[in-house]
Write an enzyme that holds these catalytic residues in place. Structure first.
Site, PDB file in Angstrom:
ATOM      1  N   SER A  65       0.839  -1.192   0.000  1.00 59.11           N
ATOM      2  CA  SER A  65       0.000   0.000   0.000  1.00 59.11           C
ATOM      3  C   SER A  65       0.884   1.256   0.000  1.00 59.11           C
ATOM      4  O   SER A  65       1.702   1.433  -0.897  1.00 59.11           O
ATOM      5  CB  SER A  65      -0.963  -0.038   1.196  1.00 59.11           C
ATOM      6  OG  SER A  65      -1.951   0.945   1.076  1.00 59.11           O
ATOM      7  N   GLU A 196      -9.209  -5.339  -4.492  1.00 63.34           N
ATOM      8  CA  GLU A 196      -8.568  -4.296  -3.692  1.00 63.34           C
ATOM      9  C   GLU A 196      -9.554  -3.360  -2.983  1.00 63.34           C
ATOM     10  O   GLU A 196      -9.487  -3.153  -1.782  1.00 63.34           O
ATOM     11  CB  GLU A 196      -7.651  -3.444  -4.588  1.00 63.34           C
ATOM     12  CG  GLU A 196      -6.407  -4.148  -5.086  1.00 63.34           C
ATOM     13  CD  GLU A 196      -5.268  -4.129  -4.086  1.00 63.34           C
ATOM     14  OE1 GLU A 196      -5.447  -3.611  -2.973  1.00 63.34           O
ATOM     15  OE2 GLU A 196      -4.191  -4.647  -4.436  1.00 63.34           O
TER      16      GLU A 196
END
Length: 387
Positions: A65, A196
């Site tokens: 991330s 996601e």
């Protein structure tokens, strides 16, 4: 302080760009102190690895991330040259579409934009006077600044010159550097999870206490896209095709801003360095113990693969024999890559280099096989949006 807490603090305050924080003892302008902290850590590793039985000439840098975004930046930043020799990018946000309707603070942003966000945040907490802003900001309670973290403090690097007579910590964006081939020549593992954005939709719903409605879905799409494109997206992804409008929104953003974006980046990187691409795809990945589940299946949500590589206090970890086997496979891949620059070996299923195709290694319980990312995420359609 836990590792996750330290990372959270660095994300929120390491990338604040404000003119009151420039100069003084700092070598570069503000906006990339987080990257400079990471470079200092990598230099420490170079000095000390041998004392712990490590090899300073064989260092793998990886993150997920916002951490993956930092790895993207280190692949480009001049000050990171020679400090690592392989890179792993998990769900990185460093190129492509900025999916947040508000300030896209998770992405590398131009200095003028990042500074504007910093000035706005300072004004919102009563620190608008440039002469006293630095002391004022430092006196603010952490909790107060954290409220504005996703608005101006963000978690992404600042692109552009940085004082000291040099070109700055991050002279060009990773997107431009990858497209032109001006980045570190190191082997790379790169990938995303198949679903996601389900985490982000669920998190917004949990924070607001409101479930995404049909009207919310339409409004969000109309905010993200130009009117003609929004109409096409809504026709392609009608809410009634999904279990809920929240799932519809999650699928749109996953396909548009994650699946197709990483595929483009795979192609750009593999033109210059060995690139091993993956997609984590466990439909039953255990959900957070600290976050309410939404009214749609969470599947392989953002961050769900972390519990297959590490123990995580927020995630329960693999539960079934097939999930435990997947975790073992992934750890072998990651460890072998860190050692040799190639994830293959130790009896695991072959993982071919990405090459010029569109297939990536699909990491699923019970099987590891190629996946057609372009087909899964409807990338042919998304190529026509915004063009």
């Amino acid at each position: 302080m836990s590792a996750s807490s330290r990372t959270s603090v660095q994300r929120r305050f390491g990338f604040l760009d404000h003119p009151a924080l420039d100069h003084g003892p700092a070598k570069h302008l503000s906006g990339n102190f987080g990257l400079e902290d990471q470079q200092a850590t990598l230099r420490w590793v170079q000095r000390n690895a041998a004392a712990f039985g490590g090899d300073p000439a064989n260092v793998t840098l990886f993150g997920e991330s916002a951490g993956g975004t930092s790895v993207c930046a280190h692949l480009v930043a001049p000050g990171s040259a020679g400090l690592f020799h392989k890179a792993i990018l998990q769900s990185a946000q460093c190129t492509g579409r900025t999916w947040s309707p508000g300030p896209a603070t998770w992405f590398p942003l131009p200095r003028a934009e990042r500074e504007r966000h910093g000035l706005d945040v300072a004004a919102k907490v009563g620190c608008s006077d440039l002469r006293t802003a630095a002391a004022c900001l430092r006196a603010e309670p952490v909790e107060e600044l954290v409220k504005w973290s996703d608005y101006g403090l963000g978690s992404g690097p600042t692109v552009g010159g940085g004082g000291g007579g040099g070109s700055g910590v991050l002279p060009v964006s990773p997107e431009r550097a990858f497209a032109t081939g001006h980045f570190r020549r190191v082997p790379i593992i790169q990938g995303t999870t198949r679903d996601e954005h389900r985490l982000f939709t669920a998190a917004v719903e949990a924070v607001t206490g409101e479930t995404t409605t049909d009207a919310d879905y339409r409004q969000e799409i109309q905010t993200l896209f130009a009117p003609s494109d929004a109409a096409r997206v809504l026709a392609r992804y009608p809410a009634d095709r999904f279990r809920s409008p929240g799932e519809a929104l999650s699928t749109v953003v996953t396909d548009w801003a994650w699946g197709c974006t990483v595929l483009d980046r795979d192609r750009a990187l593999d033109r210059h360095v060995p690139t091993y691409a993956y997609e984590f795809d466990d439909d039953e990945a255990p959900w957070f113990s600290t976050l309410k589940k939404p009214n749609f299946p969470t599947r392989a949500f953002h961050g769900s693969e972390l519990q297959y590589l590490f123990d995580d206090e927020q995630l329960p970890g693999p539960a079934t024999p097939a999930q435990h086997q997947l975790a073992e496979t992934m750890v072998r891949y990651w460890a072998r890559f860190a050692y040799t620059g190639d994830p293959n070996g130790h009896g695991a299923a072959p993982w071919p280099r990405f090459g010029t195709g569109r297939h990536v290694q699909s990491l699923q319980p019970g099987k590891t096989e190629p996946a057609d990312l372009a087909q899964e995420h409807d990338c042919g359609f998304w190529k026509t949006i915004g063009s």
